[in-house]
Design an enzyme around this catalytic site. Structure first.
Site, PDB file in Angstrom:
ATOM      1  N   GLY A 147      50.182  -7.364  72.829  1.00 47.24           N
ATOM      2  CA  GLY A 147      49.500  -8.515  72.247  1.00 47.24           C
ATOM      3  C   GLY A 147      50.405  -9.280  71.300  1.00 47.24           C
ATOM      4  N   ASP A 167      59.193  -3.374  77.905  1.00 47.89           N
ATOM      5  CA  ASP A 167      57.845  -2.854  77.703  1.00 47.89           C
ATOM      6  C   ASP A 167      57.676  -1.578  78.514  1.00 47.89           C
ATOM      7  OD1 ASP A 167      55.155  -3.857  76.376  1.00 47.89           O
ATOM      8  OD2 ASP A 167      54.640  -2.821  78.231  1.00 47.89           O
ATOM      9  N   ALA A 228      56.425  -3.659  63.407  1.00 45.50           N
ATOM     10  CA  ALA A 228      55.697  -2.615  64.144  1.00 45.50           C
ATOM     11  C   ALA A 228      55.313  -1.476  63.189  1.00 45.50           C
ATOM     12  CB  ALA A 228      56.557  -2.137  65.307  1.00 45.50           C
ATOM     13  N   ASP A 253      58.435  -5.897  57.648  1.00 44.60           N
ATOM     14  CA  ASP A 253      57.067  -5.884  57.121  1.00 44.60           C
ATOM     15  C   ASP A 253      56.602  -4.443  56.933  1.00 44.60           C
ATOM     16  OD1 ASP A 253      54.592  -7.172  56.342  1.00 44.60           O
ATOM     17  OD2 ASP A 253      53.740  -6.433  58.227  1.00 44.60           O
ATOM     18  N   GLU A 258      55.777   3.922  52.809  1.00 44.11           N
ATOM     19  CA  GLU A 258      55.105   2.772  52.178  1.00 44.11           C
ATOM     20  C   GLU A 258      54.233   3.265  51.038  1.00 44.11           C
ATOM     21  OE1 GLU A 258      53.146   0.561  55.283  1.00 44.11           O
ATOM     22  OE2 GLU A 258      55.016   0.184  56.330  1.00 44.11           O
ATOM     23  N   HIS A 277      53.759  -4.757  54.357  1.00 45.04           N
ATOM     24  CA  HIS A 277      52.859  -4.435  55.481  1.00 45.04           C
ATOM     25  C   HIS A 277      51.600  -5.325  55.443  1.00 45.04           C
ATOM     26  CE1 HIS A 277      51.479  -1.042  58.405  1.00 45.04           C
ATOM     27  NE2 HIS A 277      51.000  -2.218  58.765  1.00 45.04           N
TER      28      HIS A 277
HETATM   29  N1  NAD Z   1      52.802  -5.285  60.632  1.00 44.72           N
HETATM   30  C1  NAD Z   1      51.501  -5.195  60.868  1.00 44.72           C
HETATM   31  O1  NAD Z   1      50.670  -5.426  60.000  1.00 44.72           O
HETATM   32  C2  NAD Z   1      51.039  -4.817  62.235  1.00 44.72           C
HETATM   33  C3  NAD Z   1      49.901  -5.461  62.764  1.00 44.72           C
HETATM   34  C4  NAD Z   1      49.489  -5.119  64.051  1.00 44.72           C
HETATM   35  C5  NAD Z   1      50.199  -4.164  64.771  1.00 44.72           C
HETATM   36  N2  NAD Z   1      51.266  -3.549  64.197  1.00 44.72           N
HETATM   37  C6  NAD Z   1      52.039  -2.550  64.956  1.00 44.72           C
HETATM   38  O2  NAD Z   1      52.572  -3.204  66.088  1.00 44.72           O
HETATM   39  C7  NAD Z   1      52.325  -2.450  67.263  1.00 44.72           C
HETATM   40  C8  NAD Z   1      52.064  -3.421  68.392  1.00 44.72           C
HETATM   41  O3  NAD Z   1      50.844  -4.119  68.156  1.00 44.72           O
HETATM   42  P1  NAD Z   1      50.113  -4.876  69.346  1.00 44.72           P
HETATM   43  O4  NAD Z   1      48.843  -5.382  68.783  1.00 44.72           O
HETATM   44  O5  NAD Z   1      51.028  -5.795  70.042  1.00 44.72           O
HETATM   45  O6  NAD Z   1      49.811  -3.619  70.303  1.00 44.72           O
HETATM   46  P2  NAD Z   1      49.754  -3.553  71.884  1.00 44.72           P
HETATM   47  O7  NAD Z   1      49.168  -2.229  72.204  1.00 44.72           O
HETATM   48  O8  NAD Z   1      49.072  -4.779  72.399  1.00 44.72           O
HETATM   49  O9  NAD Z   1      51.277  -3.642  72.341  1.00 44.72           O
HETATM   50  C9  NAD Z   1      52.182  -2.608  72.318  1.00 44.72           C
HETATM   51  C10 NAD Z   1      53.087  -2.797  73.516  1.00 44.72           C
HETATM   52  O10 NAD Z   1      54.212  -1.948  73.370  1.00 44.72           O
HETATM   53  C11 NAD Z   1      54.518  -1.435  74.661  1.00 44.72           C
HETATM   54  N3  NAD Z   1      55.343  -0.230  74.507  1.00 44.72           N
HETATM   55  C12 NAD Z   1      54.951   1.044  74.327  1.00 44.72           C
HETATM   56  N4  NAD Z   1      56.006   1.861  74.224  1.00 44.72           N
HETATM   57  C13 NAD Z   1      57.103   1.082  74.344  1.00 44.72           C
HETATM   58  C14 NAD Z   1      58.492   1.339  74.340  1.00 44.72           C
HETATM   59  N5  NAD Z   1      58.988   2.574  74.178  1.00 44.72           N
HETATM   60  N6  NAD Z   1      59.331   0.300  74.495  1.00 44.72           N
HETATM   61  C15 NAD Z   1      58.861  -0.965  74.668  1.00 44.72           C
HETATM   62  N7  NAD Z   1      57.548  -1.262  74.693  1.00 44.72           N
HETATM   63  C16 NAD Z   1      56.688  -0.255  74.527  1.00 44.72           C
HETATM   64  C17 NAD Z   1      53.171  -1.218  75.294  1.00 44.72           C
HETATM   65  O11 NAD Z   1      53.270  -1.102  76.712  1.00 44.72           O
HETATM   66  C18 NAD Z   1      52.407  -2.441  74.829  1.00 44.72           C
HETATM   67  O12 NAD Z   1      52.546  -3.510  75.749  1.00 44.72           O
HETATM   68  C19 NAD Z   1      51.116  -1.565  66.929  1.00 44.72           C
HETATM   69  O13 NAD Z   1      51.189  -0.326  67.613  1.00 44.72           O
HETATM   70  C20 NAD Z   1      51.194  -1.388  65.428  1.00 44.72           C
HETATM   71  O14 NAD Z   1      51.840  -0.178  65.113  1.00 44.72           O
HETATM   72  C21 NAD Z   1      51.710  -3.867  62.949  1.00 44.72           C
HETATM   73  O1  DGY Z   2      48.258  -1.683  63.056  1.00 47.15           O
HETATM   74  C1  DGY Z   2      47.696  -2.587  62.436  1.00 47.15           C
HETATM   75  O2  DGY Z   2      46.690  -3.178  62.857  1.00 47.15           O
HETATM   76  C2  DGY Z   2      48.259  -3.009  61.108  1.00 47.15           C
HETATM   77  O3  DGY Z   2      49.514  -2.472  60.921  1.00 47.15           O
HETATM   78  C3  DGY Z   2      47.392  -2.622  59.987  1.00 47.15           C
HETATM   79  O4  DGY Z   2      47.294  -1.242  59.948  1.00 47.15           O
END
Ligand code: NAD
Ligand code: DGY
Length: 328
Positions: A147, A167, A228, A253, A258, A277
């Site tokens: 996403g 991915d 991430a 971020d 943390e 974060h």
């Molecule tokens: N900084 C923040 O506040 C914040 C906010 C939202 C999400 N996140 C982090 O970001 C990550 C991604 O969020 P998202 O909403 O896009 O999730 P998501 O589940 O939509 O996307 C994760 C993608 O990573 C891919 N993936 C898995 N393992 C992989 C690898 N080894 N190499 C490459 N790609 C791989 C998956 O197939 C998937 O398409 C979350 O797991 C979370 O830890 C951080």
């Molecule tokens: O994974 C998420 O949605 C953000 O990092 C907040 O925890």
């Protein structure tokens, strides 16, 4: 039957959840009472930031479904939950993509336009003009095209960048992405990218994957942006790659620990920009999490598969399960 909530809901959100699940008692535990109340839950909606005694939850044997209000599930995917055949877990994958993209932009442009240096000068009321870098024409490598990664690819395209990505499921390559490779092609992506953006989940395969060897594989003068999870990166190796000049900058971020400890070298490095974060933060976060929970509650009660159901061993959903705003 009971639904236990643990995210910063208001009365409006509790009413929405109650209306979607009239046969359930809805209890707002908050962070203060989550450890006490989680063993009594059939359904948990939220995101525990405090330690939870998961053994007690599993012994109680009631919990059937966790709808996380976070995209990253490292807080709840403990071994007992992963091994359980009874507990379904679904995530907030992709729900905060616009906000994460804004945070990515502020770090990315901050670092390449040397904002940390200018802010330091500004604090001293000094007018310091130094050369800056720019993004146009560069190759941007997105690691994790879920996403967040997909949204980023869309909004980066007008800079005339070449976007490449890896991915776990390298399917459905969006028009903005020139090449989408499987996860095991990470080194190829690193060798070609001027900017590397991390948007992959933290799991057993990705923990610490950005080590000294990975940084050496990155192009000299390239940038790393991590929105991430901090533990995907070995921070000591990152500090060394920055100190040697191999990396031109980093925007973080998220960090391994943390809050980032005061003694971390990252604080002092003017090539580094840190945010606490806040990628997913916004006034609408709780509304958006509740809207997904309500859609999934209706599906769950009708026996339909919930959206964003994760493979618990991997910690992220299969593309076919991802919620993309479908009408229900
Ligand atoms: N900084 C923040 O506040 C914040 C906010 C939202 C999400 N996140 C982090 O970001 C990550 C991604 O969020 P998202 O909403 O896009 O999730 P998501 O589940 O939509 O996307 C994760 C993608 O990573 C891919 N993936 C898995 N393992 C992989 C690898 N080894 N190499 C490459 N790609 C791989 C998956 O197939 C998937 O398409 C979350 O797991 C979370 O830890 C951080
Ligand atoms: O994974 C998420 O949605 C953000 O990092 C907040 O925890």
């Amino acid at each position: 039957m009971r639904i236990v909530l643990c995210y910063p809901v208001g009365k409006k959100h509790i009413d929405q959840i109650q209306a979607a699940a009239p046969d359930f008692e809805v209890v707002n535990a908050g962070q203060e009472r989550i450890d006490e109340l989680l063993p009594t839950a059939d359904i948990f909606i939220g995101h525990a930031k405090v330690p939870v005694n998961w053994d007690r939850v599993l012994q109680a044997g009631k919990l059937r479904w966790i709808q996380s209000s976070a995209a990253g599930l490292d807080h709840c995917l403990v071994p007992g939950v992963i091994e359980s055949d009874e507990i379904v877990v679904s995530s907030a994958s992709g729900l905060f993509a616009p906000q994460v993209a804004e945070q990515t932009f502020s770090l990315l442009f901050g670092v390449i336009r040397r904002a940390p240096l200018f802010f330091r000068a500004e604090a001293k009321r000094e007018f310091v003009r130094l050369p800056t870098d720019d993004l146009r024409g560069k190759t941007v490598g997105i690691v994790g095209l879920g996403g967040n990664g997909r949204f980023l690819a869309r909004v980066l395209a007008p800079w005339d960048v070449r976007i490449i990505a890896t991915d776990f499921y390298p399917v459905d390559c969006p028009a903005e992405v020139s090449e989408l490779w499987p996860a095991d092609q990470l080194d190829r992506l690193l060798g070609e990218s001027d900017v590397v953006i991390l948007t992959l989940p933290l799991n057993g395969d990705t923990k610490g994957v950005f080590d000294a060897e990975r940084f050496a594989t990155m192009k000299r003068g390239s940038y790393l942006i991590n929105v991430a999870r901090g533990s995907v990166v070995q921070e000591q190796a990152l500090c060394e790659a920055l100190a040697s000049g191999h990396l031109a900058g980093a925007g973080l971020d998220v960090t391994e620990v943390e809050p980032l400890p005061p003694e971390s070298l990252l604080w002092d490095d003017p090539k580094v920009m840190i945010s606490p974060h806040v990628g997913a933060q916004s006034a609408r976060r709780v509304d958006d999490s509740t809207a997904l929970a309500v859609i999934n509650l209706r599906r769950y009660q009708s026996g339909l598969p919930v959206y964003n159901r994760v493979d618990k061993r991997l910690g992220f959903p299969h593309p076919s399960s991802v919620y993309r705003g479908q009408a229900d």
